[in-house]
Design an enzyme around this catalytic site. Structure first.
Site, PDB file in Angstrom:
ATOM      1  N   CYS A 151       7.104  82.346  25.185  1.00  0.00           N
ATOM      2  CA  CYS A 151       6.808  81.582  26.339  1.00  0.00           C
ATOM      3  C   CYS A 151       6.230  82.351  27.406  1.00  0.00           C
ATOM      4  CB  CYS A 151       8.430  81.129  26.745  1.00  0.00           C
ATOM      5  SG  CYS A 151       9.590  82.435  26.847  1.00  0.00           S
ATOM      6  N   MET A 296      16.525  79.671  21.727  1.00  0.00           N
ATOM      7  CA  MET A 296      16.805  79.521  23.195  1.00  0.00           C
ATOM      8  C   MET A 296      17.530  78.673  23.656  1.00  0.00           C
ATOM      9  SD  MET A 296      14.161  81.697  24.536  1.00  0.00           S
ATOM     10  CE  MET A 296      13.490  81.280  25.802  1.00  0.00           C
TER      11      MET A 296
END
Length: 552
Positions: A151, A296
């Site tokens: 990310c 996540m």
């Protein structure tokens, strides 16, 4: 010294500079000044130069010279000196290319250099890493490759047979796969070579380059690079060794410096950010929605629980992962909903966390504008905290007055407060990184002796076989198999014993105190003694083989 429009040479310090000047009159002018015998080397040089230019080895600039040769004759000794200098220049120009050592290069864009809008276009899903490695290694100047896409970063690591050409090919490949113009990528990318590239991946693995200093998730992502790369053609010895060593560095830094103690992850920073934006009075009653129950998403749920949240809705493709989380976090009400109920769940939520691998946005303006407003108790704004790359929430959602969108680039506000303490630990970590770089560089440099070892063995084997055949032919055709085998074994034994010493001096195992420089000196000496250097360097041989393969 300068001559008419034929050619000119100048000295710049200790470096030769040359201009080959195009003119129809240059050849005749030169012939007038140089005897035919002296012109031959120069003609050979021009012919060789044309070949080098066609290969892209030498770039020559066309220029016009104001100097004229006139009718003055040049002394033969001076002419020979000029031709000799030009011959040397030709050889050195070829040398600079053919003897260029292959380089480890990283071409990357991270949260520090590029906005999320660009990173998401360049992002490569983990399942696509093997395909990307194959495509990268099909490029003419790329021998090995690896992809690290998270990310916060999209980095491509390669072993390039030529730095400049390799970077150009990879950048063009990135542009082709993402649709982003090369010029735009160049504005935001960073380039690191060899030792600097090694230092970077070690720092990445140690959490020193993360948005959240010392975060632990990046180490597992580096491990995943190795796991995915195993068995993939192109994830070769240099790149594999680099990432395996990076894992060692990451573990050692976290063990010896305690840099991860109290460090926040991207997921915890996302939760922290949400609570920062909410009125403190609403913390106990705010309605939380988590979309995605992967790594996540699971961390988001855990951090919400740590903040005191006792009830939340989790939207996911399947209930299995949610059930596992529910079992692990007892005493918390976790309600599972399928993806088909996502919008209805969003309508009943005050804060929405998104962390899915979807390559298209889950929420756009048209999805959010008709959602019922949230109460003034939570500030009157529905918060979207998107920690996915590519993003799950379109930036257009910010156009709605009753909604606010935060992405990974907005987490800097949270981590700034926690940074000072970990910076002290980062200094300790840098000492470990520096130490490990030396070890890796020594290992990689020792690989340079492998071609020499192979060539020396092959050279000795050719001589052994040739002499063995001579011996056997003199002994006649009716030699017993036992005798033939004994003679063959004898010749092998002699060669192996003779090679034992040189081979020991080409190996870097720290057993006898030899330095890497000693070993490389031994390698160069053996290359000279046994004429093991081929006409083409190993790098150029590889490049030619790749070009021919791609043309098939």
């Amino acid at each position: 010294m300068a001559f008419s429009s034929g050619f000119a040479t100048t000295f710049s310090g200790s470096k030769w500079e040359m201009l080959i000047l195009n003119s129809s009159s240059s050849s005749s002018s030169l012939r007038a000044c140089f005897p035919s015998q002296q012109m031959k080397p120069f003609c050979r040089f021009n012919r060789d130069r044309r070949n080098l230019v066609q290969k892209g080895v030498v770039r020559c600039e066309v220029a016009q010279s104001d100097a004229t040769l006139g009718s003055d004759k040049i002394e033969p000794s001076k002419a020979a000196a000029v031709v000799s200098a030009l011959e040397q220049l030709k050889t050195s120009a070829a040398d600079r290319y053919t003897k260029e050592r292959s380089s480890i290069v990283v071409i990357g864009l991270s949260v520090h250099t590029a906005p999320v809008e660009m990173r998401e276009k360049l992002a490569i899903p983990e399942a696509e890493w093997p395909r990307a490695i194959g495509e990268l290694c099909s490029l003419n100047h790329i021998e090995e490759a690896a992809v690290l896409s998270t990310c916060n970063r999209m980095e491509i690591y390669v072993v390039a047979l030529s730095q400049q050409r390799g970077v150009k090919e990879v950048t063009e490949w990135m542009s082709k796969t993402s649709g982003i113009p090369v010029s735009e990528i160049c504005q935001h990318r960073f380039l690191l070579y060899n030792k600097d590239a090694t230092k970077h991946v070690f720092e990445v693995s140690a959490g020193l380059d993360s948005l959240v200093l010392g975060e632990g998730q990046i180490l597992s992502q580096v491990k995943q690079v190795v796991k995915v790369g195993q068995g993939v053609v192109g994830f070769g010895r240099n790149i594999s060794g680099l990432f395996k060593h990076a894992i060692t560095v990451g573990k050692r830094v976290r063990t010896e410096t305690n840099i991860a103690a109290g460090a926040v992850s991207v997921s915890s920073a996302a939760v922290e950010l949400a609570y920062m934006k909410l009125p403190e009075s609403s913390h106990a009653t705010v309605r939380m929605l988590v979309i995605g129950a992967g790594k996540m998403g699971k961390l988001v749920i855990k951090h919400l629980v740590a903040k005191g949240c006792t009830k939340m809705v989790v939207v996911n493709r399947s209930e299995e992962k949610v059930a596992d989380i529910r079992e692990e976090l007892t005493g918390v009400e976790i309600i599972y909903k399928p993806l088909t109920d996502m919008l209805s769940c969003a309508a009943e939520a005050d804060v929405i966390f998104t962390s899915t691998a979807s390559e298209t946005p889950l929420f756009l303006k048209e999805h959010v504008k008709d959602l019922p407003p949230v109460s003034e108790e939570v500030g009157g704004l529905r918060l979207f905290v998107d920690i996915s790359v590519p993003r799950n929430v379109g930036s257009c959602v910010n156009d709605i007055e009753s909604a606010r969108v935060y992405n990974v680039d907005d987490l800097k506000e949270v981590v700034a407060a926690n940074k000072e303490d970990r910076l002290r630990k980062a200094m300790e970590a840098q000492a470990i990184v520096t130490e490990e770089i030396k070890q890796f560089e020594a290992w990689r440099a020792s690989l340079e002796t492998v071609p020499t070892i192979k060539k020396l063995r092959a050279y000795a084997e050719r001589i052994r076989v040739a002499e063995l055949e001579k011996c056997l032919s003199k002994m006649g055709d009716d030699i017993p198999k036992k005798t033939r085998r004994a003679v063959d074994d004898l010749s092998r034994g002699i060669v192996n014993k003779l090679l034992h010493g040189p081979m020991q001096h080409l190996r870097c195992d720290d057993s006898d105190g030899r330095t890497l420089n000693d070993i490389l000196e031994n390698m160069h000496a053996l290359n000279r003694m046994f004429s093991l250097e081929s006409d083409l360097s190993l790098v150029e041989q590889k490049i030619r083989a790749k070009v021919e393969q791609n043309q098939e």
